[in-house]
Scaffold this active site. Sequence first.
Site, mmCIF file in Angstrom:
data_model
loop_
_atom_site.group_PDB
_atom_site.id
_atom_site.type_symbol
_atom_site.label_atom_id
_atom_site.label_comp_id
_atom_site.label_asym_id
_atom_site.label_seq_id
_atom_site.Cartn_x
_atom_site.Cartn_y
_atom_site.Cartn_z
ATOM 1 N N TYR A 38 13.209 7.042 6.333
ATOM 2 C CA TYR A 38 13.151 8.236 7.177
ATOM 3 C C TYR A 38 11.773 8.297 7.842
ATOM 4 C CZ TYR A 38 15.193 12.717 8.549
ATOM 5 O OH TYR A 38 15.763 13.753 9.273
ATOM 6 N N GLN A 41 12.521 5.827 13.299
ATOM 7 C CA GLN A 41 13.923 5.677 13.738
ATOM 8 C C GLN A 41 14.876 6.452 12.833
ATOM 9 O OE1 GLN A 41 15.819 4.318 16.249
ATOM 10 N NE2 GLN A 41 13.863 4.126 17.299
ATOM 11 N N HIS A 124 16.411 -3.931 14.781
ATOM 12 C CA HIS A 124 15.493 -4.942 15.293
ATOM 13 C C HIS A 124 16.018 -6.290 14.796
ATOM 14 C CE1 HIS A 124 11.940 -6.360 17.074
ATOM 15 N NE2 HIS A 124 11.023 -5.973 16.224
HETATM 16 N N1 NAP Z 1 9.489 3.063 15.727
HETATM 17 C C1 NAP Z 1 10.521 3.066 16.569
HETATM 18 O O1 NAP Z 1 10.761 4.030 17.273
HETATM 19 C C2 NAP Z 1 11.437 1.862 16.650
HETATM 20 C C3 NAP Z 1 12.108 1.591 17.853
HETATM 21 C C4 NAP Z 1 13.087 0.600 17.870
HETATM 22 C C5 NAP Z 1 13.339 -0.113 16.694
HETATM 23 N N2 NAP Z 1 12.647 0.136 15.556
HETATM 24 C C6 NAP Z 1 12.967 -0.581 14.327
HETATM 25 O O2 NAP Z 1 13.493 0.344 13.388
HETATM 26 C C7 NAP Z 1 13.146 -0.052 12.068
HETATM 27 C C8 NAP Z 1 12.418 1.081 11.386
HETATM 28 O O3 NAP Z 1 11.191 1.261 12.074
HETATM 29 P P1 NAP Z 1 10.360 2.609 12.022
HETATM 30 O O4 NAP Z 1 9.302 2.512 13.066
HETATM 31 O O5 NAP Z 1 11.262 3.779 11.972
HETATM 32 O O6 NAP Z 1 9.662 2.409 10.615
HETATM 33 P P2 NAP Z 1 8.579 3.320 9.954
HETATM 34 O O7 NAP Z 1 8.403 4.601 10.685
HETATM 35 O O8 NAP Z 1 7.395 2.495 9.687
HETATM 36 O O9 NAP Z 1 9.430 3.644 8.642
HETATM 37 C C9 NAP Z 1 8.886 3.635 7.515
HETATM 38 C C10 NAP Z 1 9.998 3.929 6.490
HETATM 39 O O10 NAP Z 1 9.910 2.871 5.562
HETATM 40 C C11 NAP Z 1 9.553 3.457 4.302
HETATM 41 N N3 NAP Z 1 8.697 2.536 3.578
HETATM 42 C C12 NAP Z 1 7.569 1.919 4.010
HETATM 43 N N4 NAP Z 1 7.084 1.115 3.043
HETATM 44 C C13 NAP Z 1 7.932 1.244 1.999
HETATM 45 C C14 NAP Z 1 7.995 0.645 0.721
HETATM 46 N N5 NAP Z 1 7.079 -0.243 0.334
HETATM 47 N N6 NAP Z 1 9.009 1.001 -0.108
HETATM 48 C C15 NAP Z 1 9.942 1.910 0.298
HETATM 49 N N7 NAP Z 1 9.940 2.493 1.490
HETATM 50 C C16 NAP Z 1 8.954 2.156 2.328
HETATM 51 C C17 NAP Z 1 8.809 4.751 4.669
HETATM 52 O O11 NAP Z 1 8.773 5.637 3.596
HETATM 53 P P3 NAP Z 1 7.406 6.482 3.377
HETATM 54 O O12 NAP Z 1 7.321 7.450 4.506
HETATM 55 O O13 NAP Z 1 7.637 7.066 2.048
HETATM 56 O O14 NAP Z 1 6.272 5.481 3.430
HETATM 57 C C18 NAP Z 1 9.703 5.243 5.814
HETATM 58 O O15 NAP Z 1 10.881 5.815 5.326
HETATM 59 C C19 NAP Z 1 12.307 -1.316 12.204
HETATM 60 O O16 NAP Z 1 13.146 -2.432 12.086
HETATM 61 C C20 NAP Z 1 11.775 -1.207 13.625
HETATM 62 O O17 NAP Z 1 11.452 -2.458 14.179
HETATM 63 C C21 NAP Z 1 11.690 1.115 15.508
#
Ligand code: NAP
Length: 348
Positions: A38, A41, A124
């Site tokens: 959470y 994305q 991704h």
């Molecule tokens: N950012 C975007 O808008 C975007 C756009 C297109 C595609 N994507 C893709 O969508 C996917 C998710 O990206 P995102 O940017 O949403 O990721 P993010 O914001 O970095 O999400 C982090 C999530 O991962 C959890 N997490 C991190 N380290 C962890 C660990 N060691 N153990 C368990 N949970 C952990 C976090 O929990 P905590 O909060 O508790 O750390 C949080 O729920 C990726 O594949 C990315 O390439 C992202």
Amino acid sequence: MAKLNFGGVEENVVTREEFPLKKAQEVLKDEVVAVIGYGVQGPGQALNQKDNGINVIVGQRKNSKSWDKAVADGFVPGETLFEIEEALEKGTIICYLLSDAAQIEYWPKVKQHLTPGKALYFSHGFGITFNERTGIVPPADVDVFLVAPKGSGTSLRRMFLQNRGLNSSFAVYQDATGKARERVTALGIAIGSGYLFETDFKKEVYSDLAGERGTLMGAVQGIFAAQYDVLRKNGHSPSEAFNETVEELTQSLMPLVAENGMDWMYANCSTTAQRGALDWWKRFRDATSPLFEELYDNVAKGNEAQRSIDSNSKPDYREKLEAELTELRESEMWKAGKTVRSLRPENN
Ligand SMILES: NC(=O)c1ccc[n+]([C@@H]2O[C@H](COP(=O)([O-])OP(=O)(O)OC[C@H]3O[C@@H](n4cnc5c(N)ncnc54)[C@H](OP(=O)(O)O)[C@@H]3O)[C@@H](O)[C@H]2O)c1
């Protein structure tokens, strides 16, 4: 699927007219969609699906701000919000939305819960395309696909609430059930995409890594810095250099390019600006092309992926990141930018 013509090339595109929300709800009616993570994305995709009547649950580690955010957003612990492993167990479609580095770390647990017929969904192509480096190799009896919104999870949610839709690309990597295509299309619509453009995992990740390192983020900052420095060296004030490098671009010109294209913008500026832009753009293209070639080559060789994996998995990642961001924030150009932004009429 509609075939649309993009500059003379035909591509497959799914439209909401052809695949309306009702159809997506029908396809997903017996599924439990588990959004794992959470972060950025996760909230956009989970909330849009919830509002679209999809049976969605969230898997998120506890004692985290993201858990609290999920609760604040209306997910109920024990009903629609669970620890990651419990959500993995309950989900029939696993939307793997941990950060790309965390996906590698968590993969052994995810794999245990991928029983036959389930689906593994990414936003991704990273984990699968670079699986020699990530170790993410799904079992053969699950569907594997992606929907990658072309923008932030925040925009996905905002545009959904405005009755608009962010465009996404989609791809099927593995069709074990014979229903992968139908499932991924339904998910693409359910998360609030506008149009869905077909791609494959490798193309999605190569273009994404090249784009963000290039014109979307890396190159644009590089060009800003180069022009700003030359103006400053030649005696221009910080405000003048910033206005002519960034402010006019973001406030006036890019919104017009977004609406009407570059030719329109060139046609609707002063004849002096027009002459100069037409004379210089090809020189900038030719000067930067070799760098873009080098960048793409590095992406295709997996060097960029490896660098991300190595740096993002280090325990001091956030501290180092903060130091690099401070360098940008404290640069004269972006400090000047802060003042210029504060002077915008809407900020007064
Ligand atoms: N950012 C975007 O808008 C975007 C756009 C297109 C595609 N994507 C893709 O969508 C996917 C998710 O990206 P995102 O940017 O949403 O990721 P993010 O914001 O970095 O999400 C982090 C999530 O991962 C959890 N997490 C991190 N380290 C962890 C660990 N060691 N153990 C368990 N949970 C952990 C976090 O929990 P905590 O909060 O508790 O750390 C949080 O729920 C990726 O594949 C990315 O390439 C992202």
